[in-house]
Design a protein around this motif. Structure first.
Motif, PDB file in Angstrom:
ATOM      1  N   SER A   1       0.307  -4.963  -3.934  1.00 24.78           N
ATOM      2  CA  SER A   1       0.877  -6.225  -3.462  1.00 24.78           C
ATOM      3  C   SER A   1       1.748  -5.987  -2.229  1.00 24.78           C
ATOM      4  O   SER A   1       2.247  -4.880  -2.016  1.00 24.78           O
ATOM      5  CB  SER A   1       1.719  -6.863  -4.564  1.00 24.78           C
ATOM      6  N   PRO A   2       1.949  -7.027  -1.420  1.00 30.12           N
ATOM      7  CA  PRO A   2       2.851  -6.877  -0.265  1.00 30.12           C
ATOM      8  C   PRO A   2       4.261  -6.437  -0.662  1.00 30.12           C
ATOM      9  O   PRO A   2       4.888  -5.647   0.033  1.00 30.12           O
ATOM     10  CB  PRO A   2       2.853  -8.274   0.356  1.00 30.12           C
ATOM     11  N   GLY A   3       4.754  -6.937  -1.778  1.00 31.86           N
ATOM     12  CA  GLY A   3       6.097  -6.551  -2.230  1.00 31.86           C
ATOM     13  C   GLY A   3       6.185  -5.076  -2.579  1.00 31.86           C
ATOM     14  O   GLY A   3       7.162  -4.396  -2.248  1.00 31.86           O
ATOM     15  N   THR A   4       5.163  -4.561  -3.243  1.00 33.08           N
ATOM     16  CA  THR A   4       5.131  -3.145  -3.599  1.00 33.08           C
ATOM     17  C   THR A   4       5.060  -2.288  -2.343  1.00 33.08           C
ATOM     18  O   THR A   4       5.733  -1.261  -2.233  1.00 33.08           O
ATOM     19  CB  THR A   4       3.928  -2.850  -4.511  1.00 33.08           C
ATOM     20  N   ARG A   5       4.270  -2.729  -1.377  1.00 28.39           N
ATOM     21  CA  ARG A   5       4.171  -1.994  -0.123  1.00 28.39           C
ATOM     22  C   ARG A   5       5.504  -2.007   0.627  1.00 28.39           C
ATOM     23  O   ARG A   5       5.886  -1.010   1.238  1.00 28.39           O
ATOM     24  CB  ARG A   5       3.051  -2.577   0.737  1.00 28.39           C
ATOM     25  N   LEU A   6       6.227  -3.104   0.565  1.00 28.10           N
ATOM     26  CA  LEU A   6       7.534  -3.188   1.211  1.00 28.10           C
ATOM     27  C   LEU A   6       8.521  -2.218   0.566  1.00 28.10           C
ATOM     28  O   LEU A   6       9.266  -1.528   1.260  1.00 28.10           O
ATOM     29  CB  LEU A   6       8.081  -4.617   1.144  1.00 28.10           C
ATOM     30  N   VAL A   7       8.514  -2.139  -0.763  1.00 28.60           N
ATOM     31  CA  VAL A   7       9.401  -1.204  -1.464  1.00 28.60           C
ATOM     32  C   VAL A   7       9.084   0.228  -1.029  1.00 28.60           C
ATOM     33  O   VAL A   7       9.992   1.020  -0.738  1.00 28.60           O
ATOM     34  CB  VAL A   7       9.281  -1.371  -2.997  1.00 28.60           C
TER      35      VAL A   7
ATOM     36  N   SER B   1      -5.295   7.978   9.772  1.00 28.47           N
ATOM     37  CA  SER B   1      -3.847   7.979   9.511  1.00 28.47           C
ATOM     38  C   SER B   1      -3.055   7.808  10.801  1.00 28.47           C
ATOM     39  O   SER B   1      -2.061   7.076  10.832  1.00 28.47           O
ATOM     40  CB  SER B   1      -3.428   9.274   8.817  1.00 28.47           C
ATOM     41  N   LEU B   2      -3.497   8.468  11.862  1.00 25.80           N
ATOM     42  CA  LEU B   2      -2.822   8.330  13.148  1.00 25.80           C
ATOM     43  C   LEU B   2      -2.977   6.913  13.697  1.00 25.80           C
ATOM     44  O   LEU B   2      -2.013   6.334  14.205  1.00 25.80           O
ATOM     45  CB  LEU B   2      -3.364   9.353  14.148  1.00 25.80           C
ATOM     46  N   ILE B   3      -4.153   6.337  13.551  1.00 24.39           N
ATOM     47  CA  ILE B   3      -4.375   4.947  13.990  1.00 24.39           C
ATOM     48  C   ILE B   3      -3.467   4.002  13.215  1.00 24.39           C
ATOM     49  O   ILE B   3      -2.813   3.135  13.785  1.00 24.39           O
ATOM     50  CB  ILE B   3      -5.853   4.552  13.832  1.00 24.39           C
ATOM     51  N   ARG B   4      -3.421   4.161  11.883  1.00 22.97           N
ATOM     52  CA  ARG B   4      -2.579   3.312  11.034  1.00 22.97           C
ATOM     53  C   ARG B   4      -1.126   3.372  11.467  1.00 22.97           C
ATOM     54  O   ARG B   4      -0.417   2.382  11.467  1.00 22.97           O
ATOM     55  CB  ARG B   4      -2.640   3.817   9.574  1.00 22.97           C
TER      56      ARG B   4
ATOM     57  N   VAL C   1       0.216 -10.124   4.527  1.00 22.94           N
ATOM     58  CA  VAL C   1       0.591 -11.202   3.605  1.00 22.94           C
ATOM     59  C   VAL C   1      -0.475 -12.289   3.563  1.00 22.94           C
ATOM     60  O   VAL C   1      -0.743 -12.856   2.517  1.00 22.94           O
ATOM     61  CB  VAL C   1       1.972 -11.789   3.997  1.00 22.94           C
ATOM     62  N   TRP C   2      -1.108 -12.596   4.684  1.00 27.31           N
ATOM     63  CA  TRP C   2      -2.101 -13.677   4.691  1.00 27.31           C
ATOM     64  C   TRP C   2      -3.544 -13.170   4.700  1.00 27.31           C
ATOM     65  O   TRP C   2      -4.470 -13.957   4.799  1.00 27.31           O
ATOM     66  CB  TRP C   2      -1.859 -14.631   5.863  1.00 27.31           C
ATOM     67  N   ASP C   3      -3.750 -11.861   4.588  1.00 32.27           N
ATOM     68  CA  ASP C   3      -5.103 -11.320   4.589  1.00 32.27           C
ATOM     69  C   ASP C   3      -5.664 -11.260   3.176  1.00 32.27           C
ATOM     70  O   ASP C   3      -4.937 -10.977   2.223  1.00 32.27           O
ATOM     71  CB  ASP C   3      -5.102  -9.915   5.199  1.00 32.27           C
ATOM     72  N   ARG C   4      -6.948 -11.503   3.040  1.00 35.80           N
ATOM     73  CA  ARG C   4      -7.609 -11.529   1.732  1.00 35.80           C
ATOM     74  C   ARG C   4      -7.559 -10.173   1.030  1.00 35.80           C
ATOM     75  O   ARG C   4      -7.444 -10.085  -0.181  1.00 35.80           O
ATOM     76  CB  ARG C   4      -9.062 -11.969   1.893  1.00 35.80           C
ATOM     77  N   LYS C   5      -7.636  -9.098   1.795  1.00 38.91           N
ATOM     78  CA  LYS C   5      -7.614  -7.756   1.212  1.00 38.91           C
ATOM     79  C   LYS C   5      -6.248  -7.086   1.340  1.00 38.91           C
ATOM     80  O   LYS C   5      -6.142  -5.875   1.192  1.00 38.91           O
ATOM     81  CB  LYS C   5      -8.663  -6.875   1.901  1.00 38.91           C
ATOM     82  N   ASN C   6      -5.214  -7.870   1.619  1.00 39.25           N
ATOM     83  CA  ASN C   6      -3.863  -7.328   1.839  1.00 39.25           C
ATOM     84  C   ASN C   6      -3.871  -6.254   2.922  1.00 39.25           C
ATOM     85  O   ASN C   6      -3.122  -5.292   2.852  1.00 39.25           O
ATOM     86  CB  ASN C   6      -3.261  -6.761   0.550  1.00 39.25           C
ATOM     87  N   GLN C   7      -4.718  -6.418   3.927  1.00 43.30           N
ATOM     88  CA  GLN C   7      -4.779  -5.473   5.030  1.00 43.30           C
ATOM     89  C   GLN C   7      -3.950  -5.989   6.199  1.00 43.30           C
ATOM     90  O   GLN C   7      -4.151  -7.108   6.650  1.00 43.30           O
ATOM     91  CB  GLN C   7      -6.216  -5.306   5.533  1.00 43.30           C
ATOM     92  N   GLY C   8      -3.047  -5.153   6.681  1.00 44.35           N
ATOM     93  CA  GLY C   8      -2.363  -5.469   7.923  1.00 44.35           C
ATOM     94  C   GLY C   8      -3.282  -5.127   9.079  1.00 44.35           C
ATOM     95  O   GLY C   8      -4.342  -4.525   8.894  1.00 44.35           O
ATOM     96  N   TRP C   9      -2.873  -5.488  10.271  1.00 44.76           N
ATOM     97  CA  TRP C   9      -3.694  -5.180  11.443  1.00 44.76           C
ATOM     98  C   TRP C   9      -3.893  -3.674  11.579  1.00 44.76           C
ATOM     99  O   TRP C   9      -4.925  -3.209  12.026  1.00 44.76           O
ATOM    100  CB  TRP C   9      -3.065  -5.743  12.709  1.00 44.76           C
ATOM    101  N   HIS C  10      -2.879  -2.900  11.188  1.00 45.07           N
ATOM    102  CA  HIS C  10      -2.997  -1.444  11.252  1.00 45.07           C
ATOM    103  C   HIS C  10      -4.032  -0.939  10.255  1.00 45.07           C
ATOM    104  O   HIS C  10      -4.763   0.003  10.533  1.00 45.07           O
ATOM    105  CB  HIS C  10      -1.633  -0.781  11.053  1.00 45.07           C
ATOM    106  N   ASP C  11      -4.123  -1.564   9.081  1.00 40.08           N
ATOM    107  CA  ASP C  11      -5.151  -1.200   8.104  1.00 40.08           C
ATOM    108  C   ASP C  11      -6.540  -1.556   8.623  1.00 40.08           C
ATOM    109  O   ASP C  11      -7.484  -0.792   8.468  1.00 40.08           O
ATOM    110  CB  ASP C  11      -4.925  -1.931   6.774  1.00 40.08           C
ATOM    111  N   LYS C  12      -6.665  -2.737   9.206  1.00 40.73           N
ATOM    112  CA  LYS C  12      -7.960  -3.165   9.744  1.00 40.73           C
ATOM    113  C   LYS C  12      -8.431  -2.228  10.859  1.00 40.73           C
ATOM    114  O   LYS C  12      -9.593  -1.853  10.908  1.00 40.73           O
ATOM    115  CB  LYS C  12      -7.884  -4.599  10.246  1.00 40.73           C
TER     116      LYS C  12
ATOM    117  N   VAL D   1      -7.366   0.531   3.199  1.00 41.46           N
ATOM    118  CA  VAL D   1      -6.792  -0.467   2.311  1.00 41.46           C
ATOM    119  C   VAL D   1      -5.822   0.270   1.391  1.00 41.46           C
ATOM    120  O   VAL D   1      -5.999   1.463   1.126  1.00 41.46           O
ATOM    121  CB  VAL D   1      -7.903  -1.222   1.529  1.00 41.46           C
ATOM    122  N   VAL D   2      -4.763  -0.408   0.935  1.00 41.26           N
ATOM    123  CA  VAL D   2      -3.769   0.208   0.051  1.00 41.26           C
ATOM    124  C   VAL D   2      -4.014  -0.317  -1.360  1.00 41.26           C
ATOM    125  O   VAL D   2      -4.044  -1.526  -1.590  1.00 41.26           O
ATOM    126  CB  VAL D   2      -2.329  -0.094   0.511  1.00 41.26           C
TER     127      VAL D   2
END
Length: 186
Positions: free
Chosen positions: A31-37, A121-124, A159-170, A175-176
């Motif tokens: 979840s986004p909250g878990t990733r923030l922690v 990892s470097l891209i992310r 937060v608004w992505d279907r797979k909880n992917q940020g732009w860095h993940d995309k 995916v986390v």
């Protein structure tokens, strides 16, 4: 197609909390909250290491005759070393940093389900930082501000992505995911 089928199709395109990853099957997303922690915990570790290293290295590299710009350069070089060494290395080798281990999540390559590797990892790591670093002195302040806003929105975009992917993940094709049930979702 009936109204019920249309609603089901719309819901299947929205956030389900699960994603299919090649070679490992369907996995639960972090979840986004878990990733923030995890990010806050990692920030604390990096800051602590940086303060210690900055003071230790600073005693040997920087003397009283060194300018403030020289001291700033040494401090930023040490910080960059720790950011890359901490985030990129651990994500490439194990798919998780210390903060991610604590909250029981990891980064996986979306196409293989394995660790992301060095390139991904470097891209992310670099995607949120490169626009601000590249534009800081080259373009007018409004463009730099836009780049900064983009760098802030990058991790928030999950937060608004279907797979909880940020732009860095995309950008990295990652995916986390949750790795266990030890941590309660935030």
């Amino acid at each position: 197609m009936s109204d019920i089928d249309e609603r089901r199709a719309a819901q299947s395109r929205w956030r389900t909390g699960w994603v299919d990853v090649n070679d490992i099957g369907t996995v639960r997303l972090a979840s986004p909250g878990t990733r923030l922690v995890a990010r806050i915990l990692d920030g604390g570790v990096v800051c602590t290491l940086w303060f210690i290293a900055r003071d230790v290295v600073g005693m040997y590299v920087v003397d009283s005759r060194t300018s403030a710009a020289g001291r700033l350069f040494v401090g930023l070089a040490i910080l960059l070393f720790f950011l890359v060494g901490y985030e990129v290395m651990q994500t490439a080798l194990w798919g998780r940093t210390l903060g991610k281990r604590i909250v029981d999540i990891r980064v996986v390559n979306l196409s293989t389900g394995g660790h992301p590797g060095w390139g991904r990892s470097l891209i992310r790591w670099a995607v949120p930082l490169v626009p601000v670093a590249a534009l800081a002195r080259l373009l007018p302040p409004p463009v730099v501000l836009a780049a900064f806003v983009g760098a802030v929105l990058c991790p928030l975009s999950l937060v608004w992505d279907r797979k909880n992917q940020g732009w860095h993940d995309k950008a990295a094709g990652t995916v986390v995911v949750r790795t266990g049930n030890l941590f309660v979702e935030v």
